[in-house]
Motif scaffolding. Structure first.
Motif, short mmCIF file in Angstrom:
data_model
loop_
_atom_site.label_atom_id
_atom_site.label_comp_id
_atom_site.label_asym_id
_atom_site.label_seq_id
_atom_site.Cartn_x
_atom_site.Cartn_y
_atom_site.Cartn_z
N UNK A 90 -11.58 -58.75 56.89
CA UNK A 90 -10.51 -59.26 55.66
C UNK A 90 -9.03 -59.16 56.32
N UNK A 91 -8.49 -60.28 56.57
CA UNK A 91 -7.04 -60.58 57.08
C UNK A 91 -6.19 -60.41 56.02
N UNK A 92 -6.38 -60.64 54.81
CA UNK A 92 -5.29 -60.60 53.68
C UNK A 92 -5.91 -60.19 52.57
N UNK A 93 -5.31 -59.62 51.39
CA UNK A 93 -5.60 -59.53 50.13
C UNK A 93 -4.45 -59.86 49.20
N UNK A 94 -4.85 -60.43 48.06
CA UNK A 94 -3.78 -60.83 47.00
C UNK A 94 -4.00 -60.50 45.73
N UNK A 95 -3.43 -59.67 45.11
CA UNK A 95 -3.69 -59.51 43.69
C UNK A 95 -3.32 -60.60 42.73
N UNK A 96 -4.31 -61.10 41.73
CA UNK A 96 -3.95 -62.33 40.83
C UNK A 96 -3.33 -61.83 39.65
N UNK A 97 -2.67 -62.47 39.01
CA UNK A 97 -2.20 -62.20 37.54
C UNK A 97 -3.20 -61.68 36.55
N UNK A 98 -4.56 -61.97 36.58
CA UNK A 98 -5.54 -61.78 35.85
C UNK A 98 -6.27 -60.29 36.36
N UNK A 99 -5.64 -59.78 37.42
CA UNK A 99 -6.03 -58.26 37.89
C UNK A 99 -7.27 -58.51 39.09
N UNK A 100 -7.84 -59.72 39.21
CA UNK A 100 -8.67 -60.03 40.15
C UNK A 100 -8.10 -59.69 41.56
N UNK A 101 -8.76 -59.63 42.71
CA UNK A 101 -8.08 -59.62 44.19
C UNK A 101 -8.84 -60.69 45.00
N UNK A 102 -7.84 -61.63 45.38
CA UNK A 102 -8.49 -62.65 46.47
C UNK A 102 -8.45 -62.09 48.03
N UNK A 103 -9.30 -62.07 48.77
CA UNK A 103 -9.68 -61.63 49.91
C UNK A 103 -9.65 -62.82 50.91
N UNK A 104 -9.01 -62.90 52.14
CA UNK A 104 -9.28 -63.82 53.17
C UNK A 104 -9.93 -63.13 54.10
N UNK A 105 -11.42 -63.54 53.89
CA UNK A 105 -12.56 -62.93 54.68
C UNK A 105 -12.70 -63.82 55.92
#
Length: 321
Positions: free
Chosen positions: A291-306
């Motif tokens: 996983x190269x990056x992770x980003x918290x979204x406004x709704x609390x979920x976390x996006x992951x660049x897998x």
């Protein structure tokens, strides 16, 4: 709320609270065309994530030579024509090549800013959507401190951030340095002798968070060079972002996404084993691969660049958190 609905609608599997699912990518590397549904759009080493000024999640598609954004469930290119080659100043964003974009961020003025690692330079899009070089000559080396960023030389940098004071920070990776371009366009080295520096992410008060991949640490670096260690003992952290009272970390070598608060590590997703598994199930049981990056979204979920799985995945927040 609208953002979470868009993401779940793209997913191959139902993605309830505390679960993980794919929102972009087929799992096969390559390029499958423009404007397709996000889960039908192949990626090739997704390396970084960002939100554009409209709140759209965007992915830096490193080996497809593009920056791409989710738009109504489809993946659209916002920069890069897919060709190998140096970016062309003055060219429209979609007509210019990008030689391996590795990071991207929007400036405070809303301009897409792209770091092309194999160009060793940074460009942004001007008011007309044309490519404009803002740092680096395109040569590889180490020079330019005290002078204009346009004349400075970097060596395969891997991270950029616009700080709250208007400065542009650059993780000058092969030079083992973190460098800063002030509002007057003058470059300086703020931190040196840091092998494995990968990413910088905006912090508060003009500072940045630095992912010290080889050192297993996350640092807070102030403009005056003051360093605070926020996390240590991690396995190849590639990216770290402020996350409330903690730090959200892509622990690439550990194949996990974690949150660190006062030195305590909370695992948000991943067993630690590299691979691909777990979509539709608990994030803690899922397998990620670098996983190269992770980003918290406004709704609390976390996006992951897998990255090695050629996917962008989402870890949904647990209800009540």
């Amino acid at each position: 709320m609208a953002l979470i609905l868009v993401l779940v609608a793209c997913a191959e599997e139902p993605c309830g609270p505390g679960t993980v699912c794919t929102v972009v990518g087929t799992g096969l590397i390559g390029f499958t065309g423009e404007g397709r549904a996000a889960v039908e759009s192949a990626l090739y080493l997704p390396s970084a994530l960002a939100l554009d000024p409209d709140g759209r999640p965007c992915v830096v598609d490193y080996n497809n030579m593009r920056v791409r954004c989710l738009d109504a469930g489809r993946l659209v290119t916002v920069a890069g024509n897919g060709d190998h080659g140096f970016s062309v100043p003055g060219a429209p964003a979609l007509e210019s090549p990008i030689e391996n974009p590795i990071d991207a961020v929007w400036s405070p003025e809303g301009r897409l800013t792209v770091l092309a690692t194999h160009e060793s330079r940074v460009f942004h899009l001007d008011d007309d959507g044309l490519v404009e070089r803002i740092a680096g000559t395109g040569d590889e080396g180490y020079s330019g401190d005290g002078g204009p960023a346009l004349d400075a030389i970097f060596n395969q940098p891997c991270g950029i951030a616009w700080a709250s004071d208007g400065a542009l920070w650059i993780a000058d990776t092969l030079n083992e340095a973190v460098r800063r371009v002030d509002e007057d366009g003058v470059v300086s080295t703020v931190l040196a002798e840091l092998p494995g520096v990968m990413r910088v992410r905006a912090s508060t008060d003009g500072a940045v968070l630095v992912a010290d991949a080889f050192g297993g640490r996350v640092l807070r670096l102030a403009p005056d060079g003051a360093v605070t260690v926020l996390a240590e003992g991690l396995d190849t952290p590639w990216s770290a972002r402020e996350d409330g009272d903690g730090v959200l970390v892509s622990e690439a070598g550990g194949n996990r996404v974690v949150r660190v608060v006062n030195g305590a590590v909370e695992v948000l997703g991943g067993t630690g084993e590299g691979g691909f598994a777990g979509d539709g199930g608990p994030a803690m049981d899922a397998l990620f691969h670098w996983p190269a990056d992770a980003l918290r979204l406004p709704n609390g979920a976390v996006l992951v660049a897998d990255m090695q799985n050629a996917r962008v995945r989402v870890i949904q927040a647990v209800e009540g958190e």
